[in-house]
Scaffold this motif. Structure first.
Motif, PDB file in Angstrom:
ATOM      1  N   THR A 194       0.813  -1.216   0.000  1.00 56.70           N
ATOM      2  CA  THR A 194       0.000   0.000   0.000  1.00 56.70           C
ATOM      3  C   THR A 194       0.848   1.268   0.000  1.00 56.70           C
ATOM      4  O   THR A 194       0.689   2.143   0.850  1.00 56.70           O
ATOM      5  N   PRO A 196       2.118   4.056  -3.070  1.00 55.29           N
ATOM      6  CA  PRO A 196       1.693   5.217  -2.301  1.00 55.29           C
ATOM      7  C   PRO A 196       0.539   4.918  -1.344  1.00 55.29           C
ATOM      8  O   PRO A 196      -0.305   4.056  -1.615  1.00 55.29           O
ATOM      9  N   HIS A 198      -2.756   5.728   1.356  1.00 49.14           N
ATOM     10  CA  HIS A 198      -4.076   6.339   1.271  1.00 49.14           C
ATOM     11  C   HIS A 198      -4.722   6.322   2.647  1.00 49.14           C
ATOM     12  O   HIS A 198      -4.238   5.674   3.579  1.00 49.14           O
ATOM     13  N   HIS A 200      -8.964   6.313   4.365  1.00 53.74           N
ATOM     14  CA  HIS A 200     -10.400   6.247   4.040  1.00 53.74           C
ATOM     15  C   HIS A 200     -11.181   6.424   5.335  1.00 53.74           C
ATOM     16  O   HIS A 200     -11.347   5.507   6.116  1.00 53.74           O
ATOM     17  N   ILE A 246      -2.841   6.731   7.687  1.00 53.55           N
ATOM     18  CA  ILE A 246      -2.335   5.893   6.613  1.00 53.55           C
ATOM     19  C   ILE A 246      -2.064   4.504   7.186  1.00 53.55           C
ATOM     20  O   ILE A 246      -1.980   4.321   8.405  1.00 53.55           O
ATOM     21  N   SER A 248       0.534   1.512   5.887  1.00 56.18           N
ATOM     22  CA  SER A 248       1.476   1.036   4.882  1.00 56.18           C
ATOM     23  C   SER A 248       2.662   0.447   5.608  1.00 56.18           C
ATOM     24  O   SER A 248       2.915   0.775   6.764  1.00 56.18           O
ATOM     25  N   THR A 269     -12.562   0.169  -3.284  1.00 54.51           N
ATOM     26  CA  THR A 269     -11.801   1.230  -3.949  1.00 54.51           C
ATOM     27  C   THR A 269     -12.101   2.615  -3.387  1.00 54.51           C
ATOM     28  O   THR A 269     -11.564   3.612  -3.883  1.00 54.51           O
ATOM     29  N   MET A 271     -11.190   5.236  -1.402  1.00 52.41           N
ATOM     30  CA  MET A 271     -10.020   5.671  -0.640  1.00 52.41           C
ATOM     31  C   MET A 271      -9.577   7.036  -1.130  1.00 52.41           C
ATOM     32  O   MET A 271      -9.851   7.434  -2.268  1.00 52.41           O
ATOM     33  N   ASP A 272      -8.915   7.772  -0.248  1.00 56.96           N
ATOM     34  CA  ASP A 272      -8.364   9.071  -0.587  1.00 56.96           C
ATOM     35  C   ASP A 272      -6.852   8.910  -0.700  1.00 56.96           C
ATOM     36  O   ASP A 272      -6.158   8.731   0.316  1.00 56.96           O
ATOM     37  N   LYS A 273      -6.340   8.941  -1.914  1.00 52.65           N
ATOM     38  CA  LYS A 273      -4.923   8.706  -2.142  1.00 52.65           C
ATOM     39  C   LYS A 273      -4.084   9.873  -1.618  1.00 52.65           C
ATOM     40  O   LYS A 273      -4.473  11.028  -1.726  1.00 52.65           O
ATOM     41  N   PRO A 275      -0.635  11.854  -2.010  1.00 58.43           N
ATOM     42  CA  PRO A 275       0.541  12.031  -2.866  1.00 58.43           C
ATOM     43  C   PRO A 275       1.821  11.938  -2.060  1.00 58.43           C
ATOM     44  O   PRO A 275       1.874  12.311  -0.883  1.00 58.43           O
TER      45      PRO A 275
END
Length: 280
Positions: A194, A196, A198, A200, A246, A248, A269, A271-273, A275
């Protein structure tokens, strides 16, 4: 037989940012999930998810009433998903036996009754990982193999994150109220999950890391994107992930993880990615 239950209250982002390492572990990390001959449950107030480990050896173990849910039986107002990450075993639901091999799952809907767990061979005991969320209707009990799971291939070797997501409890595989559960496997040489990253906020998540050598460690990253923290996890440790955080990680060796979500919707799907330049 005693079922041990640990209660985890909700931790907000401002609180998490001020905690030291042990404070973060106390709030988010679940240790000693699989104790031989015991049932260990953690009741999180994040969407009231219950995370547990059931480790039958010579004798059967049963989950019937759990006082912390406030109901006569554990599944009176709950659904549950169980994945076996040990030797072969059996889960009895309402008098019906379901045999589960390695990485096979069982979904049980609201009102399913008592759950009884057995290992086929005490020398190679089953390890049943349990995930339960509140439910509002009854969905059918379903045995789910890895072949039945919906496969999603993501990442690349160049990014060190080539992986296959096996979606077990998912609308395309089996019906549920709010649980989404899956198992992620990595290609050789890939270590990042995971990334990059995100968030949610509509759904919480919980990870269980497994399939690791004794000396392998996961560096699990959490926190708000601009205020990240990390936790060092070993085999069979789980970590709670609030919607604002996050989730990850990267491993020092081969590993897999089971993810589970509960919350407002059933969209994998949603989710708020984040950057990469937003991470701090």
């Amino acid at each position: 037989m005693t079922i041990s239950v640990n209660i985890r209250q909700v931790v907000g982002p401002e609180d998490a940012a001020r905690r030291d390492t042990q404070g973060l572990r106390d709030g988010f990390v679940i240790e000693e999930l699989f104790r031989p001959g015991a049932i260990s449950l953690t009741y999180s107030h994040l969407d009231r998810m219950i995370v547990g480990g059931v480790s039958p050896v010579a004798d059967a173990l049963t989950i019937d009433r759990v006082a912390e849910t406030g109901t006569d039986q554990f599944l009176d107002r709950r659904e549950v998903a169980l994945i076996n990450i040990g030797g072969p075993g059996t889960i009895s639901v309402g008098g019906t036996d379901h045999a589960l091999g390695f990485q096979e799952a069982l979904y049980v809907g609201m009102g399913g009754g008592a759950l009884t767990f057995r290992s086929a061979d005490p020398a190679k005991p089953a390890l049943f990982y349990l995930l339960s969320a509140p439910a509002h209707r009854t969905c059918p009990t379903v045995l789910i193999t890895r072949d039945m799971a919906k496969k999603v291939v993501l990442g690349s070797a160049e990014e060190s994150n080539a992986r296959t997501i096996n979606q077990y409890v998912h609308p395309d595989v089996c019906e549920s109220c709010q649980l989404l559960v899956g198992l992620t496997m990595f290609e050789p040489g890939s270590v990042w999950n995971t990334m990059p990253a995100h968030v949610h906020d509509r759904r919480m998540e919980v990870y269980l890391y497994f399939g690791m050598q004794e000396t392998t460690r996961i560096f699990h990253f959490m926190g708000e994107p601009g205020e990240t923290r990390h936790l060092v996890l070993k085999n069979h440790e789980a970590v709670l992930s609030p919607g604002w955080s996050i989730h990850s990680g990267a491993g020092t060796g081969r590993y897999a993880f089971i993810w589970a979500m509960a919350g407002d919707n059933m969209s994998f799907t949603d989710m708020d990615k984040v950057p990469m330049e937003a991470l701090r």
